[in-house]
Design a protein around this motif. Sequence first.
Motif, mmCIF file in Angstrom:
data_model
loop_
_atom_site.group_PDB
_atom_site.id
_atom_site.type_symbol
_atom_site.label_atom_id
_atom_site.label_comp_id
_atom_site.label_asym_id
_atom_site.label_seq_id
_atom_site.Cartn_x
_atom_site.Cartn_y
_atom_site.Cartn_z
ATOM 1 N N THR A 1 5.651 -24.105 1.438
ATOM 2 C CA THR A 1 4.951 -24.207 0.183
ATOM 3 C C THR A 1 3.718 -24.947 0.113
ATOM 4 O O THR A 1 3.476 -25.749 1.129
ATOM 5 C CB THR A 1 5.831 -24.643 -0.875
ATOM 6 O OG1 THR A 1 6.180 -26.163 -0.488
ATOM 7 C CG2 THR A 1 7.294 -24.160 -0.750
ATOM 8 N N VAL A 2 3.000 -24.578 -1.002
ATOM 9 C CA VAL A 2 1.571 -25.421 -1.057
ATOM 10 C C VAL A 2 1.885 -26.965 -1.286
ATOM 11 O O VAL A 2 1.133 -27.747 -0.831
ATOM 12 C CB VAL A 2 0.996 -24.694 -2.357
ATOM 13 C CG1 VAL A 2 -0.363 -25.602 -2.409
ATOM 14 C CG2 VAL A 2 0.505 -23.440 -1.740
ATOM 15 N N GLN B 1 4.279 -28.598 -0.127
ATOM 16 C CA GLN B 1 4.620 -29.038 1.353
ATOM 17 C C GLN B 1 3.435 -29.213 2.036
ATOM 18 O O GLN B 1 3.581 -30.320 2.748
ATOM 19 C CB GLN B 1 5.946 -28.191 2.036
ATOM 20 C CG GLN B 1 7.226 -28.281 1.314
ATOM 21 C CD GLN B 1 8.144 -27.234 1.960
ATOM 22 O OE1 GLN B 1 7.664 -25.973 2.474
ATOM 23 N NE2 GLN B 1 9.370 -27.562 1.961
ATOM 24 N N SER C 1 5.850 -20.684 9.820
ATOM 25 C CA SER C 1 5.801 -20.704 8.431
ATOM 26 C C SER C 1 4.712 -20.593 7.562
ATOM 27 O O SER C 1 4.566 -20.611 6.329
ATOM 28 C CB SER C 1 6.652 -22.395 8.393
ATOM 29 O OG SER C 1 7.742 -22.540 8.956
ATOM 30 N N GLY D 1 4.528 -18.670 4.366
ATOM 31 C CA GLY D 1 3.963 -19.456 3.356
ATOM 32 C C GLY D 1 2.697 -18.782 2.059
ATOM 33 O O GLY D 1 2.859 -18.868 1.055
ATOM 34 N N THR E 1 3.940 -15.734 0.416
ATOM 35 C CA THR E 1 4.900 -16.088 -0.776
ATOM 36 C C THR E 1 4.032 -16.533 -1.887
ATOM 37 O O THR E 1 4.315 -16.089 -2.961
ATOM 38 C CB THR E 1 6.217 -16.553 -0.154
ATOM 39 O OG1 THR E 1 5.806 -18.040 0.297
ATOM 40 C CG2 THR E 1 7.089 -15.975 0.546
ATOM 41 N N ALA E 2 3.228 -17.505 -1.451
ATOM 42 C CA ALA E 2 2.363 -18.267 -2.406
ATOM 43 C C ALA E 2 1.388 -17.223 -3.232
ATOM 44 O O ALA E 2 1.414 -17.438 -4.567
ATOM 45 C CB ALA E 2 1.861 -19.541 -1.902
ATOM 46 N N GLU F 1 3.365 -15.079 -5.497
ATOM 47 C CA GLU F 1 3.868 -15.706 -6.798
ATOM 48 C C GLU F 1 2.498 -15.802 -7.788
ATOM 49 O O GLU F 1 2.845 -15.855 -8.867
ATOM 50 C CB GLU F 1 4.278 -17.127 -6.334
ATOM 51 C CG GLU F 1 5.889 -17.178 -5.789
ATOM 52 C CD GLU F 1 6.079 -18.424 -5.267
ATOM 53 O OE1 GLU F 1 5.354 -19.405 -5.336
ATOM 54 O OE2 GLU F 1 7.439 -18.416 -4.948
ATOM 55 N N VAL G 1 9.945 -13.057 -3.189
ATOM 56 C CA VAL G 1 9.583 -13.403 -4.465
ATOM 57 C C VAL G 1 9.901 -12.324 -5.579
ATOM 58 O O VAL G 1 10.104 -12.760 -6.572
ATOM 59 C CB VAL G 1 7.853 -13.481 -4.362
ATOM 60 C CG1 VAL G 1 7.236 -13.854 -5.507
ATOM 61 C CG2 VAL G 1 7.683 -14.530 -3.373
#
Length: 344
Positions: A156-157, A159, A292, A296, A299-300, A303, A331
């Motif tokens: 994720t952003v 993370q 990852s 990431g 998916t980001a 979203e 998502v």
Amino acid sequence: MTPDTLGPASESGAAAGELELHSGGELVSAEDAALWARLAELDQAAEEFEPRSDNTLRSYASDWRVWERYVAAVGIPLEAGTPGAFLGFVIWLGKEGKAPSTIQRNLYGAAVSLRERGVAVHPDGPKKAKKAIDALARMLAEAGEQRGRGKAPALTVMQLRMMSKALPDTLKGLRDRAILTVGFGMAARRSELANLLARDVVVTEKGLLVHSRYGKTGARSPAIKKGENEWTCAQRAWLAWAAAADLDPDGPAFVRINQHGQMLGKISGQGIGIAITAAAEAVGLEGITGHSMRAGLATAAREAKHDYKTIAEQGGWAPNSAALHEYLRIVDQWADNATAGIGM
């Protein structure tokens, strides 16, 4: 077979001026017949030509070594391309504790290698073996047994920000921050980052333009906008790293750095992965790999309501990529869920 492996055109054996029947049905001279035969060979070579990356070649070589161990263990010929041999391969790997995904990759690689060695692989062999892999996956799921590390989790952003912020402002820390932010922004494969030259990363007023010359789906030039946060801004991270390392424009964008802070030349794809995993573990994140970042970004971006085409172009995914569809499904299953609004 590839065009550059073809030898000189074969001699026709017919005297100049003699006529031969061409495959099209017309009579042609012997010289023309030889030319058409040569062109036919080149056409066949073009159909069979399949450029492969170094990673793919290494993977096939690894799969072949597994096949060699298997045939030696069960006492069958090395070039056995029968359905029974492939089914036995799956069973043997299953007993060794291999994950279904690993078995499927080994099966495919072995089949490709056998065909390249001139073995007439029975078409039903890999198909029936694939059914056995599916059966193994179901059995493991029913037993609650998990093999292998599974799919790499999407980064994720937030993370990414944690990892970047925790890195020290040393030469290695600056390099790793640039690897993280540039890699995430372009949804890079490890090999793409490793093969970048310093001049491939172009700084503009709006952000970075990264010219990847060795992507799995070909060359691409994703744009990474200036970041809203100092720890996840790829442009800021790249400028800091490039200045500290005094990079040669024609040299690698990312280099190896030893424990004494000395730069040792081009980093490998494996080195990229190690840097990403180490940065994740430093902040308590487990299972994060180089892949990852690709998951990431996908998916980001989804979203944030970006469409499939935009995301595919940014990460260099093929238009029909099953992997990208899976990332977006994760998502979308919440954005448009059948249980929403039904009074549950």
